[in-house]
Design a protein around this motif. Structure first.
Motif, short mmCIF file in Angstrom:
data_model
loop_
_atom_site.label_atom_id
_atom_site.label_comp_id
_atom_site.label_asym_id
_atom_site.label_seq_id
_atom_site.Cartn_x
_atom_site.Cartn_y
_atom_site.Cartn_z
N ALA A 36 0.70 -1.06 -0.04
CA ALA A 36 -0.04 -0.17 0.20
C ALA A 36 0.88 1.05 0.01
N PHE A 37 1.91 1.09 0.77
CA PHE A 37 3.00 2.48 0.85
C PHE A 37 3.67 2.46 -0.47
N LEU A 38 4.12 1.54 -1.12
CA LEU A 38 4.63 1.65 -2.62
C LEU A 38 3.68 1.99 -3.53
N PHE A 39 2.32 1.71 -3.39
CA PHE A 39 1.45 2.04 -4.52
C PHE A 39 0.96 3.53 -4.37
N ALA A 40 0.87 4.03 -2.97
CA ALA A 40 0.59 5.35 -2.66
C ALA A 40 1.65 6.20 -3.18
N THR A 41 3.02 5.80 -2.90
CA THR A 41 4.13 6.70 -3.35
C THR A 41 4.17 6.76 -4.97
N LEU A 42 4.04 5.71 -5.54
CA LEU A 42 4.04 5.68 -7.00
C LEU A 42 3.00 6.41 -7.64
N SER A 43 1.71 6.33 -7.02
CA SER A 43 0.57 7.28 -7.53
C SER A 43 0.98 8.42 -7.27
N TYR A 44 1.57 8.91 -6.43
CA TYR A 44 1.69 10.26 -6.01
C TYR A 44 2.75 10.68 -6.97
N SER B 232 -1.74 16.43 -3.14
CA SER B 232 -0.84 16.53 -2.20
C SER B 232 -1.16 16.52 -0.93
N ALA B 233 -2.31 17.44 -0.68
CA ALA B 233 -3.23 17.41 0.52
C ALA B 233 -3.49 15.94 0.72
N PHE B 234 -3.96 14.96 0.23
CA PHE B 234 -4.19 13.60 0.43
C PHE B 234 -3.04 12.75 0.56
N PHE B 235 -2.02 12.64 -0.29
CA PHE B 235 -1.19 11.73 -0.40
C PHE B 235 -0.06 12.09 0.91
N ILE B 236 0.29 13.05 0.94
CA ILE B 236 1.19 13.40 1.89
C ILE B 236 0.95 12.69 3.37
N VAL C 9 -1.30 10.19 3.83
CA VAL C 9 -1.61 8.79 3.75
C VAL C 9 -0.29 8.17 3.60
N ILE C 10 0.85 8.65 3.10
CA ILE C 10 2.04 8.17 3.12
C ILE C 10 2.64 8.09 4.50
N LYS C 11 2.71 9.49 5.13
CA LYS C 11 3.13 9.33 6.32
C LYS C 11 2.45 8.34 7.16
N GLU C 12 1.23 8.08 7.26
CA GLU C 12 0.40 7.17 8.10
C GLU C 12 0.91 5.83 7.69
N LEU C 13 1.34 5.47 6.35
CA LEU C 13 1.57 4.08 6.06
C LEU C 13 3.10 3.94 6.72
N LEU C 14 3.92 4.85 6.43
CA LEU C 14 5.27 4.85 6.54
C LEU C 14 5.75 4.62 7.93
N VAL D 78 -7.81 19.92 9.59
CA VAL D 78 -8.65 20.82 8.92
C VAL D 78 -8.05 21.50 7.75
N THR D 79 -6.82 21.57 7.59
CA THR D 79 -6.06 22.18 6.66
C THR D 79 -6.49 20.96 5.36
N GLN D 80 -6.02 19.90 5.77
CA GLN D 80 -6.12 18.94 4.58
C GLN D 80 -7.47 18.78 4.21
N ALA D 81 -8.44 18.85 4.90
CA ALA D 81 -9.88 18.86 4.43
C ALA D 81 -10.29 19.99 3.73
N PHE D 82 -9.87 20.99 4.02
CA PHE D 82 -9.90 22.38 3.37
C PHE D 82 -9.27 22.49 1.82
N PHE D 83 -8.23 21.74 1.78
CA PHE D 83 -7.53 21.80 0.29
C PHE D 83 -8.27 20.80 -0.53
N ILE D 84 -8.59 19.71 -0.07
CA ILE D 84 -9.43 18.60 -0.76
C ILE D 84 -10.65 18.94 -1.23
N HIS D 85 -11.43 20.03 -0.31
CA HIS D 85 -12.67 20.46 -0.97
C HIS D 85 -12.30 21.69 -1.83
N VAL D 86 -11.38 22.20 -1.64
CA VAL D 86 -10.95 23.55 -2.69
C VAL D 86 -10.53 22.44 -3.97
N TYR D 87 -10.03 21.51 -3.96
CA TYR D 87 -9.46 20.63 -5.23
C TYR D 87 -10.67 20.07 -5.91
#
Length: 312
Positions: free
Chosen positions: A26-34, A74-78, A80-85, A97-106
């Motif tokens: 999952a970490f490799l998939f997330a990193t490669l996708s990003y 970036s708001a999502f993957f950073i 997620v990668i930190k969580e898995l790593l 809140v910052t992550q949620a804000f930028f995801i909704h802006v996206y």
């Protein structure tokens, strides 16, 4: 009011509930996708900005799409990668809140940018003789500014309404932060938040879907009336591809919104659809809207030939 509750500033995320042997894949998939998303979108940005011949209305509007995709991914993957790593399912409330804000802006930004692009194609195909007089640099700047101002104001007010409410919970039932999940942490009346949230969705869908359906319908009519078979085929192919990507984004986004209001829905399905919304569109957009465009593809090939072939 926040001091009335002994609540931690750290938010616990539900995570993806992966078995230990699936964490590394999952970490490799997330990193490669990003990395793929970063590469494709950055290439598209560089090709458009570095070539003056592409400084035209259609490409200037298109330029905002990869920028917006980079914000959301970036708001999502950073996180997620930190969580898995680090095998950590916690995040600071401010970061959440910052992550949620930028995801909704996206999410909102993508819809409005695609709407602006559909309007540009409508003018180009249905009113070709008036295109240069309508799509001036000043008009394009107003469109781009309007897209970002509308997106930031709508999402800014949405999160201001959220932050005014007291929070008494610290466990998020989602794998990443978004507004509906953050709203479940609140211990107060959320009627105003729900009404405004549904209103923004309704307005966005009405404006976007109405504009895109009208413009592409007019484009299709113009194509069928055209006597040039090559022009007709090219326009139909372009419209069909764009509509497929737009409908994919719409289906994923609307299902994510609706899933938060259906209690009996599977949490795994909700997480899968929500994650798909942040993976597939940012990956497909630079390919469908950028690299499949002949002018951009030709410029990219020219750059690669001039930079790579001399090194051989």
């Amino acid at each position: 009011m926040h001091n009335l509750y002994n609540v931690s500033s750290v938010i616990e995320l539900k995570g993806f509930d992966l078995p230990p042997e699936a964490v590394l894949p999952a970490f490799l998939f997330a990193t490669l996708s990003y990395m793929i998303i970063l590469l494709c979108n950055c290439v598209l940005i560089l090709v458009i900005t570095l070539n003056k011949s592409l400084h035209q209305p259609v490409y200037l509007i298109l330029l905002n799409l990869p920028i917006n995709d980079l914000v959301g991914s970036s708001a999502f993957f950073i996180q997620v990668i930190k969580e898995l790593l680090l095998d950590s399912r916690t995040i600071q409330h401010a970061a959440c809140v910052t992550q949620a804000f930028f995801i909704h802006v996206y999410a909102a930004g993508t819809i409005y940018i695609l709407t602006a692009m559909a309007y540009d194609r409508y003018i180009a195909i249905c009113c070709p003789l008036k295109y240069n007089s309508i799509m001036t640099n000043a008009h394009v700047l107003k469109i781009i500014t309007g897209v970002w101002v509308a997106t930031l104001l709508m999402m800014g007010l949405l999160f201001l309404l959220l932050l005014r409410l007291p929070r008494c919970r610290s466990q998020l039932t989602h794998s990443y932060c978004d507004h509906p999940s953050l709203l479940t942490l609140v211990c107060a009346d959320t009627t105003a938040n729900n009404v405004y949230g549904l209103l923004t969705v309704a307005v966005t869908q009405l404006v976007a879907n109405g504009t895109i359906l009208y413009t592409y319908l007019q484009i299709l009519i113009a194509c069928f009336r055209s006597k040039r078979s090559d022009t007709k085929a090219k326009a139909l192919q372009t419209c069909a591809t764009h509509l497929v990507v737009f409908l994919l984004l719409e289906c994923l986004g609307l299902f994510t919104i609706i899933s938060h209001r259906i209690k009996n829905i599977s949490p795994q399905l909700r997480r899968f659809i929500g994650t798909s919304t942040l993976i597939f569109p940012p990956t497909l957009n630079p390919i469908v809207y950028g690299l499949r465009t002949k002018e951009i593809r030709d410029k990219l090939v020219s750059i690669l030939k001039s930079k790579i072939i001399p090194l051989r």
